[in-house]
Scaffold this active site. Structure first.
Site: not given
Ligand code: ZN
Ligand code: ZN
Length: 362
Positions: A38, A40, A43, A59, A166
């Site tokens: 992912c 995220s 980042h 995650h 997610c």
């Molecule tokens: Zn994510």
């Protein structure tokens, strides 16, 4: 056990042998089988968000509970679970209001990269290793808070179900929960990556009229396959003008799934009077959005969405059921699978736009 550790931002992950402590009060030990890739995590791995180092990212985990700590009442060994990127404590203002995605415990977990309430169960010798998003799933095993894991049915394939931890559930829930799209309403979805395409699937379930926008024809083709009624390639047509033309006015809803402020402005410009624009993409922390206040006299609204206002214990099992019934084909999002040893290659492919969704099989 083996895990992928980030020691410095913008460096490759290192596969290391780490010590994982026994689960403590209200924690469970999960043997991980599959983890989604992912953006995220990226980042934080690129230093765009402040984060203590070193940490293990990952995650979107799925696996089987192996052990439970004292006081665990919701899970038992043998349960199949998905780890959730958002935690909810069950006892704060938002949890009591039935809005667990906004739980006040989430931000500290994200900023400190510890388990809820500050715990760290990962070590390399004497060095503490942090748990990104309170999870750390790029590992053979994780210890997580019992409320960070949701039980799913045993017959669902974990290498598909992991996506619901997610990005995929964010896309679906943003449409169904945050926006509350109803049959026959129109929705413009900007960005057809994993989140955007999941939003297309959610909107299809809701019976909406769907317009998908992206810059890549390959992603738009997938959006069509998943139920988009119209697709717009933003390198060829101005999406705002095209949406006005298709709908004879703006859309009831628009969602931005990229995190780009220019695209957000286009998305906001695409909604009709009394329409709702939902920001789902994560823009850089210093970015600003420039909007004329006059627009609000048209009754337009903007809201943000954290994991689509998901209520994990209710929504995840329902999405898994819909997948198993063939009504939510999230497996179509998986472009490629990798082993844990190939994780840097997997992130390289993710950054180069080669993956809609990648999965690490542990
Ligand atoms: Zn994510
Ligand atoms: Zn809470």
């Amino acid at each position: 056990m083996k895990a992928a550790v980030l020691y410095e931002v913008n460096t490759p992950l290192k596969i290391e042998e780490l010590t994982l402590d026994e689960p403590q009060a209200n924690e469970v030990l999960v043997k991980i089988q599959a983890v989604g890739l992912c953006h995220s995590d990226l980042h934080f791995m690129k230093g765009e968000m402040p984060q203590p180092l070193p940490f293990v990212p990952g995650h979107e985990g799925a696996g089987v509970v192996e052990k439970v700590g004292p006081g665990v009442t919701t899970l038992k060994p043998g349960d199949h679970v998905i780890t959730m990127v958002t935690f909810n404590c069950g006892k704060c203002h938002y949890c009591y209001k039935g809005q667990p995605a906004w739980c006040v415990e989430n931000l500290p977990i994200q900023m400190m990269a510890t388990l809820p309430y500050g715990g760290i169960r990962l070590h390399k010798g004497d060095q503490a290793i942090h748990h990104l998003f309170g999870l750390a799933c790029y590992a053979e095993k994780v210890v997580v808070h019992e409320r960070s894991a949701v039980k799913i049915r045993d017959d669902a394939p974990l290498e598909v179900a992991c996506l619901l931890g997610c990005g995929t559930s964010t896309g679906i829930s943003t449409v169904l929960n945050t926006a509350g799209v109803k049959a026959g309403e129109s929705i413009a979805i900007f960005g057809c990556g994993g989140v955007g395409l999941s939003a297309v699937m959610g909107a299809k379930l809701a019976g909406a009229k769907i317009i998908a926008v992206d810059v890549l024809d390959s992603k738009l083709k997938m959006a069509k396959e998943l139920g988009a009624d119209h697709v717009i390639n933003a390198t060829k047509d101005d999406p705002q003008a095209k949406i006005m033309e298709i709908l004879g006015g703006g859309a009831n809803y628009a969602i931005e799934c990229i995190g780009n402020v220019d695209v957000m402005l286009k998305a906001f410009g695409s909604i009709r009077a009394r329409g709702l624009f939902v920001v789902t993409g994560m823009a850089p922390i210093t970015a600003m959005l420039n909007i004329a206040p006059f627009e609000f006299f048209l009754g337009k609204s903007i809201t943000g969405s954290v994991q689509g206002d998901i209520i994990p214990q209710i929504d995840i099992p329902r999405y898994v059921d819909l997948y198993m019934e063939g009504k939510l084909p999230i497996d179509k999002l998986i472009t490629k699978s990798y082993s844990l040893d190939q994780i840097n290659k997997a992130f390289e492919d993710l950054q180069n736009g080669k993956l809609i969704r990648g999965v690490i099989k542990i």
